[in-house]
Design a protein around this motif. Structure first.
Motif, mmCIF file in Angstrom:
data_model
loop_
_atom_site.group_PDB
_atom_site.id
_atom_site.type_symbol
_atom_site.label_atom_id
_atom_site.label_comp_id
_atom_site.label_asym_id
_atom_site.label_seq_id
_atom_site.Cartn_x
_atom_site.Cartn_y
_atom_site.Cartn_z
ATOM 1 N N VAL A 1 0.822 -1.206 0.000
ATOM 2 C CA VAL A 1 0.000 0.000 0.000
ATOM 3 C C VAL A 1 0.859 1.260 0.000
ATOM 4 C CG1 VAL A 1 -1.649 1.371 1.343
ATOM 5 C CG2 VAL A 1 -2.011 -1.087 1.056
ATOM 6 N N ASN B 1 2.517 2.006 -3.145
ATOM 7 C CA ASN B 1 1.571 2.175 -4.262
ATOM 8 C C ASN B 1 1.711 1.064 -5.303
ATOM 9 O OD1 ASN B 1 -0.586 3.590 -5.387
ATOM 10 N ND2 ASN B 1 0.757 4.830 -6.685
ATOM 11 N N GLU C 1 -10.362 -1.515 -0.113
ATOM 12 C CA GLU C 1 -10.185 -0.071 -0.008
ATOM 13 C C GLU C 1 -10.190 0.378 1.445
ATOM 14 O OE1 GLU C 1 -9.504 3.831 -0.996
ATOM 15 O OE2 GLU C 1 -9.259 1.987 -2.159
ATOM 16 N N ARG D 1 -6.808 -0.400 2.891
ATOM 17 C CA ARG D 1 -5.823 0.516 2.323
ATOM 18 C C ARG D 1 -5.873 1.865 3.032
ATOM 19 N NH1 ARG D 1 -4.483 4.120 -1.827
ATOM 20 N NH2 ARG D 1 -6.662 4.713 -2.152
ATOM 21 N N GLN D 2 -7.106 2.370 3.244
ATOM 22 C CA GLN D 2 -7.264 3.642 3.921
ATOM 23 C C GLN D 2 -6.794 3.568 5.372
ATOM 24 O OE1 GLN D 2 -7.964 6.574 2.677
ATOM 25 N NE2 GLN D 2 -8.185 5.682 0.609
#
Length: 337
Positions: free
Chosen positions: A23, A26, A33, A36-37
């Motif tokens: 993550v 990138n 998601e 990832r956040q």
């Protein structure tokens, strides 16, 4: 406060280091998601910043350029280094500065040091004692390491940024001749340096153009330091001269100091022209007439050319020769009669 690592974020989020690494770098991954956040938020909360050296060693892109100079206490190199750094920062590169103490042995050691540090390229100001053979040895070492480089203020190799020292020496000497001086002392730098030879060639050309003989007894060697400028003037006592062309401003300042010690006034008794146009030159008690070298611009151009090579390895480097400019101040008197 210790540096936050990927392991800390993994523990903080209860996720694997692999997931965190993918993550934060990138990279493509099958992470939701929301996860990832969560990782990105944790990195922000913990003030995480990537270790660029570690990333560079893994990717072979450290975004770091090495800069080798002979003597960082010489203001010429300080200003040149500032130009290099400004151009590198604008291109998101770091600079690793190395001082070789003006010896070829120091140059070779610094090339090894920078190679071990993983720099992508080197901006190289060869030491004052460099010979043609020394320069070729440096070039071979850099090629063995596979490190692109740009040479500044000498042209032993193909990739170089130069200054027209012959024209600089000519402008300084012609200015003195135009003000009536015919007995002009020359305080040279190290005789093996290309820059010194260029200055002296210009000094001789101005004499020849004016139909004046060159008095070799008025030529004395220094090492571009203030101390050597003072010593050079001491070596000239007993000889007849009305003006001095100094190989750089530091030598000129040393000469001014020695002249003041002997109660000799500038420019009433002796006129003097320097070389470089370092910032202090215009702030002296007698503002110094000098030849300007665009030191910061030379450094920035070297950095831009090197970064261009790094980004496009097949790109041909644009060679650049900078022109001198005479800066007239208050240190030259017009002789009458």
């Amino acid at each position: 406060m210790r540096r936050i690592k990927l392991k800390d974020i993994a523990e903080y989020t209860h996720m694997s280091m692999t997931a965190v690494s993918l993550v934060l770098n990138n990279k493509p991954c099958k992470i939701s998601e929301s996860s990832r956040q969560k990782i990105l938020q944790a990195a922000k909360e913990l003030n995480y910043s990537p270790n660029r050296l570690a990333v560079g060693l893994a990717t072979h892109r450290t975004h770091t350029i090495g800069l080798i100079v002979g003597d960082i206490s010489n203001v010429f190199f300080s200003i040149l280094a500032k130009g290099v750094d400004c151009a590198c920062q604008a291109a998101d590169y770091n600079v690793m500065l190395c001082n070789s103490w003006n010896t070829h042995e120091g140059d070779m050691h610094m090339i090894d040091t920078l190679a071990d540090s993983g720099v992508e390229g080197i901006i190289y100001c060869m030491s004052d004692d460099t010979t043609q053979e020394d320069a070729l040895e440096s070039k071979r070492k850099l090629q063995q390491y596979g490190i692109p480089f740009v040479e500044v203020d000498s042209d032993y190799t193909q990739n170089h940024i130069l200054f027209d020292h012959e024209q600089g020496g000519y402008l300084a000497t012609r200015h003195l001749i135009e003000h009536g001086h015919t007995k002009i002392a020359c305080l040279m730098g190290p005789v093996q340096m290309q820059g010194t030879n260029g200055r002296v060639a210009g000094y001789r050309r101005a004499h020849k153009e004016a139909g004046l003989p060159v008095d070799d007894t008025l030529m004395t060697v220094g090492d571009f330091s203030m101390e050597s400028g003072a010593a050079a003037v001491k070596n000239l006592w007993g000889r007849e001269f009305t003006a001095i062309f100094a190989g750089n401003d530091m030598m000129a300042i040393g000469a001014l100091k020695e002249l003041r010690t002997e109660h000799i006034r500038v420019p009433q008794d002796i006129s003097i022209v320097g070389y470089d146009d370092i910032p202090v030159s215009e702030m002296l008690e007698v503002p110094l007439t000098t030849v300007r070298q665009p030191m910061a611009e030379m450094g920035a151009t070297a950095a831009k050319n090197l970064i261009g090579i790094l980004r496009e390895p097949k790109k041909t480097m644009e060679k650049k020769i900078f022109s001198p400019k005479l800066i007239v101040r208050k240190s030259v008197r017009t002789l009458v009669g």
